[in-house]
Write a protein that holds these residues in place. Structure first.
Motif, PDB file in Angstrom:
ATOM      1  N   VAL A  15       0.846  -1.202   0.000  1.00 41.13           N
ATOM      2  CA  VAL A  15       0.000   0.000   0.000  1.00 41.13           C
ATOM      3  C   VAL A  15       0.881   1.251   0.000  1.00 41.13           C
ATOM      4  CG1 VAL A  15      -1.715   1.329   1.295  1.00 41.13           C
ATOM      5  CG2 VAL A  15      -1.972  -1.159   1.082  1.00 41.13           C
ATOM      6  N   ASN A  16       1.925   1.250   0.815  1.00 39.82           N
ATOM      7  CA  ASN A  16       2.805   2.413   0.890  1.00 39.82           C
ATOM      8  C   ASN A  16       3.607   2.649  -0.385  1.00 39.82           C
ATOM      9  OD1 ASN A  16       2.053   3.398   3.360  1.00 39.82           O
ATOM     10  ND2 ASN A  16       3.593   2.243   4.483  1.00 39.82           N
ATOM     11  N   SER A  17       3.757   1.618  -1.197  1.00 38.69           N
ATOM     12  CA  SER A  17       4.476   1.784  -2.465  1.00 38.69           C
ATOM     13  C   SER A  17       3.673   2.647  -3.439  1.00 38.69           C
ATOM     14  CB  SER A  17       4.757   0.421  -3.102  1.00 38.69           C
ATOM     15  OG  SER A  17       3.565  -0.118  -3.682  1.00 38.69           O
ATOM     16  N   GLY A  18       2.375   2.778  -3.163  1.00 38.61           N
ATOM     17  CA  GLY A  18       1.517   3.555  -4.038  1.00 38.61           C
ATOM     18  C   GLY A  18       0.873   2.734  -5.145  1.00 38.61           C
ATOM     19  N   ARG A  19       1.286   1.504  -5.273  1.00 34.38           N
ATOM     20  CA  ARG A  19       0.723   0.660  -6.334  1.00 34.38           C
ATOM     21  C   ARG A  19      -0.711   0.230  -6.016  1.00 34.38           C
ATOM     22  NH1 ARG A  19       3.298  -4.673  -9.214  1.00 34.38           N
ATOM     23  NH2 ARG A  19       1.537  -4.963 -10.604  1.00 34.38           N
ATOM     24  N   TYR A  20      -1.003   0.061  -4.745  1.00 29.33           N
ATOM     25  CA  TYR A  20      -2.331  -0.363  -4.318  1.00 29.33           C
ATOM     26  C   TYR A  20      -2.897   0.684  -3.368  1.00 29.33           C
ATOM     27  CZ  TYR A  20      -0.646  -4.794  -6.136  1.00 29.33           C
ATOM     28  OH  TYR A  20      -0.139  -5.759  -6.947  1.00 29.33           O
ATOM     29  N   PRO A  21      -4.152   1.079  -3.575  1.00 24.14           N
ATOM     30  CA  PRO A  21      -4.721   2.130  -2.731  1.00 24.14           C
ATOM     31  C   PRO A  21      -5.112   1.657  -1.328  1.00 24.14           C
ATOM     32  CG  PRO A  21      -6.308   1.444  -4.395  1.00 24.14           C
ATOM     33  CD  PRO A  21      -5.023   0.726  -4.687  1.00 24.14           C
ATOM     34  N   GLU A  25      -7.246  -4.066  -1.698  1.00 24.03           N
ATOM     35  CA  GLU A  25      -6.784  -4.216  -3.088  1.00 24.03           C
ATOM     36  C   GLU A  25      -5.595  -5.160  -3.176  1.00 24.03           C
ATOM     37  OE1 GLU A  25      -8.011  -3.132  -6.054  1.00 24.03           O
ATOM     38  OE2 GLU A  25      -9.752  -2.480  -4.899  1.00 24.03           O
ATOM     39  N   VAL A  26      -4.706  -5.094  -2.205  1.00 25.18           N
ATOM     40  CA  VAL A  26      -3.551  -6.011  -2.175  1.00 25.18           C
ATOM     41  C   VAL A  26      -4.046  -7.448  -2.045  1.00 25.18           C
ATOM     42  CG1 VAL A  26      -1.483  -6.706  -0.882  1.00 25.18           C
ATOM     43  CG2 VAL A  26      -2.026  -4.268  -1.165  1.00 25.18           C
ATOM     44  N   ILE A  27      -4.948  -7.669  -1.126  1.00 28.38           N
ATOM     45  CA  ILE A  27      -5.478  -9.018  -0.903  1.00 28.38           C
ATOM     46  C   ILE A  27      -6.270  -9.494  -2.116  1.00 28.38           C
ATOM     47  CG2 ILE A  27      -7.075 -10.366   0.522  1.00 28.38           C
ATOM     48  CD1 ILE A  27      -6.103  -8.565   2.887  1.00 28.38           C
ATOM     49  N   ARG A  28      -7.062  -8.628  -2.694  1.00 31.75           N
ATOM     50  CA  ARG A  28      -7.841  -8.976  -3.888  1.00 31.75           C
ATOM     51  C   ARG A  28      -6.922  -9.416  -5.030  1.00 31.75           C
ATOM     52  NH1 ARG A  28     -10.729  -4.484  -4.142  1.00 31.75           N
ATOM     53  NH2 ARG A  28     -12.239  -5.331  -2.698  1.00 31.75           N
ATOM     54  N   GLU A  29      -5.854  -8.670  -5.253  1.00 28.17           N
ATOM     55  CA  GLU A  29      -4.896  -9.013  -6.305  1.00 28.17           C
ATOM     56  C   GLU A  29      -4.212 -10.349  -6.006  1.00 28.17           C
ATOM     57  OE1 GLU A  29      -2.496  -8.479  -9.817  1.00 28.17           O
ATOM     58  OE2 GLU A  29      -4.471  -7.832  -9.157  1.00 28.17           O
ATOM     59  N   GLY A  30      -3.858 -10.560  -4.737  1.00 23.52           N
ATOM     60  CA  GLY A  30      -3.247 -11.836  -4.365  1.00 23.52           C
ATOM     61  C   GLY A  30      -4.166 -13.011  -4.621  1.00 23.52           C
ATOM     62  N   LEU A  31      -5.429 -12.850  -4.296  1.00 20.60           N
ATOM     63  CA  LEU A  31      -6.404 -13.924  -4.532  1.00 20.60           C
ATOM     64  C   LEU A  31      -6.624 -14.156  -6.020  1.00 20.60           C
ATOM     65  CD1 LEU A  31      -8.969 -13.143  -1.715  1.00 20.60           C
ATOM     66  CD2 LEU A  31      -7.379 -15.059  -1.827  1.00 20.60           C
ATOM     67  N   ARG A  32      -6.645 -13.066  -6.791  1.00 18.27           N
ATOM     68  CA  ARG A  32      -6.800 -13.203  -8.240  1.00 18.27           C
ATOM     69  C   ARG A  32      -5.622 -13.987  -8.826  1.00 18.27           C
ATOM     70  NH1 ARG A  32      -4.952 -11.619 -12.723  1.00 18.27           N
ATOM     71  NH2 ARG A  32      -3.452 -10.156 -11.862  1.00 18.27           N
ATOM     72  N   LEU A  33      -4.418 -13.673  -8.379  1.00 24.88           N
ATOM     73  CA  LEU A  33      -3.235 -14.376  -8.869  1.00 24.88           C
ATOM     74  C   LEU A  33      -3.230 -15.842  -8.444  1.00 24.88           C
ATOM     75  CD1 LEU A  33      -0.559 -11.606  -8.319  1.00 24.88           C
ATOM     76  CD2 LEU A  33      -1.397 -12.487 -10.504  1.00 24.88           C
ATOM     77  N   LEU A  34      -3.667 -16.127  -7.226  1.00 24.79           N
ATOM     78  CA  LEU A  34      -3.765 -17.525  -6.786  1.00 24.79           C
ATOM     79  C   LEU A  34      -4.755 -18.301  -7.651  1.00 24.79           C
ATOM     80  CD1 LEU A  34      -3.758 -17.244  -2.896  1.00 24.79           C
ATOM     81  CD2 LEU A  34      -2.104 -18.452  -4.313  1.00 24.79           C
ATOM     82  N   ASP A  35      -5.878 -17.673  -7.950  1.00 28.92           N
ATOM     83  CA  ASP A  35      -6.877 -18.322  -8.783  1.00 28.92           C
ATOM     84  C   ASP A  35      -6.322 -18.587 -10.181  1.00 28.92           C
ATOM     85  OD1 ASP A  35      -9.598 -19.291  -9.201  1.00 28.92           O
ATOM     86  OD2 ASP A  35      -9.805 -17.567 -10.543  1.00 28.92           O
TER      87      ASP A  35
END
Length: 66
Positions: A15-21, A25-35
C-alpha cells in the motif's frame, strides 16, 4: 485467522508503495493471482493426463518401443 506480522508488513509495504490504494486491493490481487495459478496448474494437469492417455493407447496398438 489473523495475519502474521510478516504478512501485515507485506501488505503495508504494498500500500505504501503507491501501487495499491488499500489493503483490500492487495489481498484482492493476491487472490486473483492464486486463482489464475490454480487454473493454469489444472489446465497443465489435464493436458498431461491427455498425453498419458494417448501414450497408453499407442502402446496398446503396439506403436511403442521397438
Amino acid at each position: 485467522m489473523p495475519l502474521t506480522p510478516e504478512l501485515e508488513q507485506l501488505i503495508y509495504d504494498k500500500v505504501n508503495s503507491g501501487r495499491y490504494p488499500t489493503a483490500s486491493e492487495v489481498i484482492r490481487e493476491g487472490l486473483r493471482l492464486l486463482d489464475e495459478r490454480d487454473r493454469l496448474a489444472e489446465a497443465r494437469l489435464k493436458e498431461l493426463k491427455q498425453k498419458i492417455q494417448i501414450g497408453i493407447e499407442e502402446l496398446d496398438r503396439g506403436a511403442g518401443f521397438s
